[in-house]
Motif scaffolding. Structure first.
Motif, PDB file in Angstrom:
ATOM      1  N   ARG A  16       0.807  -1.236  -0.043  1.00 44.90           N
ATOM      2  CA  ARG A  16      -0.129  -0.059   0.205  1.00 44.90           C
ATOM      3  C   ARG A  16       0.948   1.302   0.094  1.00 44.90           C
ATOM      4  N   THR A  17       2.199   1.300   0.201  1.00 46.92           N
ATOM      5  CA  THR A  17       2.996   2.450   0.280  1.00 46.92           C
ATOM      6  C   THR A  17       3.604   2.691  -0.828  1.00 46.92           C
ATOM      7  N   SER A  19       3.082   3.708  -4.457  1.00 47.64           N
ATOM      8  CA  SER A  19       2.078   4.195  -5.331  1.00 47.64           C
ATOM      9  C   SER A  19       1.954   3.464  -6.488  1.00 47.64           C
ATOM     10  N   SER A  20       2.877   3.068  -7.324  1.00 51.40           N
ATOM     11  CA  SER A  20       2.681   2.343  -8.462  1.00 51.40           C
ATOM     12  C   SER A  20       1.874   1.129  -8.386  1.00 51.40           C
ATOM     13  N   THR A  21       2.038   0.340  -7.471  1.00 45.74           N
ATOM     14  CA  THR A  21       0.869  -0.863  -7.414  1.00 45.74           C
ATOM     15  C   THR A  21      -0.277  -0.401  -7.110  1.00 45.74           C
ATOM     16  N   THR A  22      -0.599   0.697  -6.365  1.00 43.99           N
ATOM     17  CA  THR A  22      -1.918   1.027  -6.339  1.00 43.99           C
ATOM     18  C   THR A  22      -2.473   1.464  -7.606  1.00 43.99           C
ATOM     19  N   TRP A  23      -1.753   2.388  -8.398  1.00 44.95           N
ATOM     20  CA  TRP A  23      -2.226   2.808  -9.462  1.00 44.95           C
ATOM     21  C   TRP A  23      -2.489   1.814 -10.693  1.00 44.95           C
TER      22      TRP A  23
END
Length: 259
Positions: A16-17, A19-23
């Motif tokens: 979760r920290t 950002s690329s995986t979240t996006w």
């Protein structure tokens, strides 16, 4: 020995920290829903131009998942990044120092990322279905029709399994670039090309994407497609075998090789 809850929490924090995986997950949802909606609207306008066979085997549920072809690309990228970033950043040494039990480390990572991918996959499949059916107009179906709910849930599960399969492959290859260089052509070139070649498609139908996609069908041989030697659950079973093989392979490589 690292406690399981602590390892799971650590892996959740890592995902979760970044950002690329979240996006990437957001992209999977948005791209799939948007493309599925556009193709559903197009199908409604072109329905009368379909052949008699295509209209007889028209599957409105499957049409609403038309955008899955691009959504699964985002899931492949997500799966590769979750595991591959550990190696590209050098964090794998720190991670294994903190969690020396390599099975606990790998499968905690896969469990957290897999559940996250499943949640996004289910949200994507339900949104794609309801929006797609609304745009199909009189050619739509409903969630209460036989096997439709199975197909919708199966579509979400399919997206999650694509991500988990990619994690296993990346654990074996230990490189994000190499994994993407193999998985992307495999799913979007090799599998698609071979499935269109008369002799080769007999083999291609047992590839994870070709077999797993059957779970999204409600109408057999949808849109005039070829008959497969297995049904929706058989296809999902074949995909699960591929996923299990990739995870076992990833674990064996992690266990036997230094970080």
């Amino acid at each position: 020995m690292a406690a399981a809850p602590a390892v799971l929490k650590s892996e959740w924090t890592k995902i979760r920290t970044v950002s690329s995986t979240t996006w990437t997950l957001i992209s999977a949802l948005v791209v799939t829903v948007a493309l599925s909606a556009a193709l559903s609207a197009l199908m409604k306008s072109q329905f009368e131009n379909l052949s008699d066979l295509e209209r007889a085997t028209f599957d409105p549920t499957l049409i609403s998942f038309s955008g899955m072809v691009l959504g699964q690309l985002a899931m492949v990228v997500f799966g590769v990044m979750v595991v591959g970033t550990e190696y590209s950043s050098g964090m794998i040494r720190t991670s294994l120092a903190a969690v020396p039990q390599r099975a606990a480390f790998l499968f905690s990572k896969i469990a957290v990322a897999g559940l996250l991918a499943l949640g996004v996959g289910l949200a994507t499949s339900f949104l794609s279905f309801f929006l797609g059916q609304a745009l199909l107009g009189t050619h739509h179906t409903s969630i209460g029709e036989p096997n439709v709910l199975r197909a919708v849930i199966g579509a979400g599960l399919y997206m999650a399994l694509i991500a988990v399969f990619s994690m296993g492959v990346t654990a074996m290859l230990r490189s994000s670039m190499l994994s993407l260089g193999i998985l992307v052509p495999f799913f979007f070139l090799i599998s698609q090309i071979l499935s269109a070649v008369p002799k080769a498609k007999e083999v291609a139908r047992y590839f994870p994407d070709q077999a797993g996609a059957k779970i999204m069908q409600v109408v057999p041989n949808a849109m005039g497609g070829d008959e497969a030697p297995y049904g929706p659950w058989g296809g999902l079973g074949i995909m699960l075998i591929w996923v299990a093989a990739s995870l076992v392979g990833g674990y064996l490589v992690l266990k036997r090789r230094d970080a």
